[in-house]
Design an enzyme around this catalytic site. Structure first.
Site, PDB file in Angstrom:
ATOM      1  N   ALA A  88       0.844  -1.206   0.000  1.00  0.00           N
ATOM      2  CA  ALA A  88       0.000   0.000   0.000  1.00  0.00           C
ATOM      3  C   ALA A  88       0.875   1.250   0.000  1.00  0.00           C
ATOM      4  CB  ALA A  88      -0.939  -0.003   1.209  1.00  0.00           C
ATOM      5  N   ASN A 134       3.441   3.879  -2.510  1.00  0.00           N
ATOM      6  CA  ASN A 134       3.094   4.834  -3.568  1.00  0.00           C
ATOM      7  C   ASN A 134       2.447   4.172  -4.782  1.00  0.00           C
ATOM      8  OD1 ASN A 134       3.907   7.138  -2.228  1.00  0.00           O
ATOM      9  ND2 ASN A 134       6.018   6.993  -2.977  1.00  0.00           N
ATOM     10  N   GLY A 139       1.245   1.002  -5.089  1.00  0.00           N
ATOM     11  CA  GLY A 139       0.085   0.180  -4.747  1.00  0.00           C
ATOM     12  C   GLY A 139      -1.144   1.018  -4.429  1.00  0.00           C
ATOM     13  N   ARG A 184      18.359  -1.277  -9.641  1.00  0.00           N
ATOM     14  CA  ARG A 184      17.218  -2.161  -9.382  1.00  0.00           C
ATOM     15  C   ARG A 184      17.720  -3.494  -8.835  1.00  0.00           C
ATOM     16  NH1 ARG A 184      15.402   0.284 -14.263  1.00  0.00           N
ATOM     17  NH2 ARG A 184      13.434   1.398 -13.978  1.00  0.00           N
ATOM     18  N   ARG A 241       6.682   6.051 -21.418  1.00  0.00           N
ATOM     19  CA  ARG A 241       7.727   7.085 -21.297  1.00  0.00           C
ATOM     20  C   ARG A 241       8.264   7.453 -22.686  1.00  0.00           C
ATOM     21  NH1 ARG A 241      10.315   4.322 -15.885  1.00  0.00           N
ATOM     22  NH2 ARG A 241       9.154   5.624 -14.422  1.00  0.00           N
ATOM     23  N   HIS A 256      13.298  -5.052 -17.716  1.00  0.00           N
ATOM     24  CA  HIS A 256      13.063  -3.712 -17.186  1.00  0.00           C
ATOM     25  C   HIS A 256      14.377  -3.211 -16.613  1.00  0.00           C
ATOM     26  CE1 HIS A 256      10.871  -0.382 -15.744  1.00  0.00           C
ATOM     27  NE2 HIS A 256      10.900  -0.703 -14.477  1.00  0.00           N
TER      28      HIS A 256
HETATM   29  N1  LIG Z   1       7.923  -2.467 -12.731  1.00  0.00           N
HETATM   30  C1  LIG Z   1       8.028  -1.155 -12.759  1.00  0.00           C
HETATM   31  O1  LIG Z   1       8.056  -0.567 -13.830  1.00  0.00           O
HETATM   32  C2  LIG Z   1       8.076  -0.389 -11.473  1.00  0.00           C
HETATM   33  C3  LIG Z   1       7.828   0.988 -11.457  1.00  0.00           C
HETATM   34  C4  LIG Z   1       7.834   1.656 -10.236  1.00  0.00           C
HETATM   35  C5  LIG Z   1       8.105   0.959  -9.063  1.00  0.00           C
HETATM   36  N2  LIG Z   1       8.379  -0.357  -9.105  1.00  0.00           N
HETATM   37  C6  LIG Z   1       8.658  -1.143  -7.896  1.00  0.00           C
HETATM   38  O2  LIG Z   1       7.430  -1.310  -7.181  1.00  0.00           O
HETATM   39  C7  LIG Z   1       7.721  -1.510  -5.800  1.00  0.00           C
HETATM   40  C8  LIG Z   1       6.882  -0.551  -4.969  1.00  0.00           C
HETATM   41  O3  LIG Z   1       7.262   0.794  -5.190  1.00  0.00           O
HETATM   42  P1  LIG Z   1       6.648   1.959  -4.291  1.00  0.00           P
HETATM   43  O4  LIG Z   1       7.153   3.235  -4.809  1.00  0.00           O
HETATM   44  O5  LIG Z   1       5.187   1.748  -4.122  1.00  0.00           O
HETATM   45  O6  LIG Z   1       7.354   1.631  -2.894  1.00  0.00           O
HETATM   46  P2  LIG Z   1       6.819   1.996  -1.449  1.00  0.00           P
HETATM   47  O7  LIG Z   1       7.968   1.839  -0.528  1.00  0.00           O
HETATM   48  O8  LIG Z   1       6.072   3.274  -1.476  1.00  0.00           O
HETATM   49  O9  LIG Z   1       5.746   0.822  -1.137  1.00  0.00           O
HETATM   50  C9  LIG Z   1       6.081  -0.498  -0.940  1.00  0.00           C
HETATM   51  C10 LIG Z   1       5.128  -1.050   0.101  1.00  0.00           C
HETATM   52  O10 LIG Z   1       5.325  -2.447   0.216  1.00  0.00           O
HETATM   53  C11 LIG Z   1       5.070  -2.770   1.563  1.00  0.00           C
HETATM   54  N3  LIG Z   1       5.578  -4.092   1.907  1.00  0.00           N
HETATM   55  C12 LIG Z   1       6.839  -4.450   2.252  1.00  0.00           C
HETATM   56  N4  LIG Z   1       6.855  -5.775   2.528  1.00  0.00           N
HETATM   57  C13 LIG Z   1       5.603  -6.234   2.344  1.00  0.00           C
HETATM   58  C14 LIG Z   1       5.012  -7.513   2.481  1.00  0.00           C
HETATM   59  N5  LIG Z   1       5.718  -8.584   2.831  1.00  0.00           N
HETATM   60  N6  LIG Z   1       3.692  -7.617   2.237  1.00  0.00           N
HETATM   61  C15 LIG Z   1       2.947  -6.559   1.870  1.00  0.00           C
HETATM   62  N7  LIG Z   1       3.459  -5.316   1.726  1.00  0.00           N
HETATM   63  C16 LIG Z   1       4.777  -5.172   1.966  1.00  0.00           C
HETATM   64  C17 LIG Z   1       5.731  -1.648   2.341  1.00  0.00           C
HETATM   65  O11 LIG Z   1       5.251  -1.583   3.678  1.00  0.00           O
HETATM   66  C18 LIG Z   1       5.342  -0.448   1.498  1.00  0.00           C
HETATM   67  O12 LIG Z   1       4.143   0.153   1.962  1.00  0.00           O
HETATM   68  C19 LIG Z   1       9.228  -1.322  -5.668  1.00  0.00           C
HETATM   69  O13 LIG Z   1       9.870  -2.564  -5.716  1.00  0.00           O
HETATM   70  C20 LIG Z   1       9.584  -0.507  -6.905  1.00  0.00           C
HETATM   71  O14 LIG Z   1      10.937  -0.632  -7.264  1.00  0.00           O
HETATM   72  C21 LIG Z   1       8.365  -1.042 -10.289  1.00  0.00           C
END
Ligand SMILES: NC(=O)c1ccc[n+]([C@@H]2O[C@H](COP(=O)([O-])OP(=O)(O)OC[C@H]3O[C@@H](n4cnc5c(N)ncnc54)[C@H](O)[C@@H]3O)[C@@H](O)[C@H]2O)c1
Length: 308
Positions: free
Chosen positions: A10, A12, A14, A89, A152, A176
């Site tokens: 949950a 940014n 999510g 990454r 992008r 990616h």
């Molecule tokens: N694929 C893509 O193109 C892409 C783009 C942007 C971000 N991402 C990735 O997405 C992920 C999330 O990014 P974000 O900015 O939301 O990060 P964020 O830190 O804002 O959110 C991640 C959330 O995951 C939660 N979390 C951690 N362990 C957990 C578990 N076991 N069960 C449930 N929740 C858990 C954390 O408490 C946190 O709230 C990162 O790995 C980021 O690198 C991927």
């Protein structure tokens, strides 16, 4: 409309994805799951209360467990830690692998027929972890990266030519990361090859900027990574599934010989519908693009091997 979509993590990406899913009325219920107490509950309640204004009836529920997500048709997995400035990454790999493994095991327990859309980084390797831990077939484990990378690329092209983004057709394949493969040979503006409209130097600069699109934002934000476009991209994939749209989108999938690549997740054009991955579209690439795609897949494989 789906009955239930669950978003794990949950943070940014999510939370923004959950809000977009509700706003588009893609599911009757959206379940937001996180390990942090109160965060998914508070964000979900806040989003639920925007329904009367935004005009959606989706119930948004926040929880620290998985029982509320039982039977969900789609899970969007964003759990993990995000990239910090200067962090690649791949630095994230071990921590996020443990997180994604535990999430996928829970998904298998409460929703054995679900489709998983993985977002957590490093994306392609996390897809593999999710597929292994869930035991799901490749049709039901897809990674979101190509849709974002393509968005992008299209954004920068539209900006450079001062035309509508809607008229830019393009596709970015590969893993990616820095090895992603923008297909210039398939990039058109309302059917006109982009090479007729932009000189090579400008095109190269745009490809480069798209390649570093994530890092550019990390550098600006300093305390987090991109989430508006990433959440929109993940939701576009869920929308294609929910409405059985059969969209052709670049997604990370487990390749079994397609494009001459085997046993690795890599971004290729796929048909997305209610069953998840419905077809891998094998398109002809230039020798240079094919070489870059193979190199990208091998970069993913080396991270996979490093993780064991
Ligand atoms: N694929 C893509 O193109 C892409 C783009 C942007 C971000 N991402 C990735 O997405 C992920 C999330 O990014 P974000 O900015 O939301 O990060 P964020 O830190 O804002 O959110 C991640 C959330 O995951 C939660 N979390 C951690 N362990 C957990 C578990 N076991 N069960 C449930 N929740 C858990 C954390 O408490 C946190 O709230 C990162 O790995 C980021 O690198 C991927």
């Amino acid at each position: 409309m789906l009955q239930k979509v669950a978003v794990v993590g949950a943070g940014n990406v999510g939370a923004t994805a959950a809000q977009r899913l509700a706003g588009k009325n893609l599911a009757r219920t959206v379940v937001l799951i996180d390990v942090l107490e109160g965060i998914p509950q508070g964000k979900a309640l806040d989003q639920f209360q925007s329904g009367p204004i935004e005009g959606f009836d989706t119930r948004v529920i926040g929880t620290n467990g998985y029982d509320e997500a039982a039977g969900a048709e789609v899970f969007v997995v964003t759990a993990g830690i995000a990239r910090k400035p200067g962090m690649s990454r791949d630095d994230l790999v071990k921590t996020n692998a443990g997180i994604v493994r535990s999430v996928a095991e829970q998904i298998r327990r409460v929703a054995p027929a679900a489709i998983i859309v993985v977002v957590s980084n490093p994306l392609d390797v996390m897809c593999h972890v999710a597929m292994q831990a869930s035991g799901f077939p490749r049709e039901r484990v897809l990674g979101m990266a190509g849709v974002l990378d393509t968005a992008r690329y299209r954004t920068f092209l539209a900006e450079a030519m001062d035309v509508s983004v809607e008229d830019i057709q393009a596709m970015v394949l590969g893993g990616h990361g820095d090895t992603m493969v923008p297909l210039v040979s398939y990039t058109t503006v309302s059917g006109i090859p982009v090479t007729q409209l932009l000189e090579q130097g400008k095109l190269d600069a745009i490809v480069d900027r798209a390649r570093n699109g994530g890092a550019e934002i990390v550098g600006l934000l300093k305390t987090g990574s991109a989430y508006y476009a990433p959440s929109a991209a993940a939701v576009q994939m869920v929308e294609a599934i929910a409405h059985d749209k059969k969209r052709i989108l670049p997604c990370a999938v487990w390749l079994q010989g397609e494009y001459g690549i085997r046993d690795v997740f890599c971004g290729v054009p796929v048909k997305l519908g209610r069953k998840g991955l419905e077809q891998i579209v094998d398109i002809r690439l230039t020798a240079e693009e094919a070489k870059a795609l193979h190199a990208s897949a091998e970069a993913v494989r080396s991270t996979m091997v490093a993780l064991g």
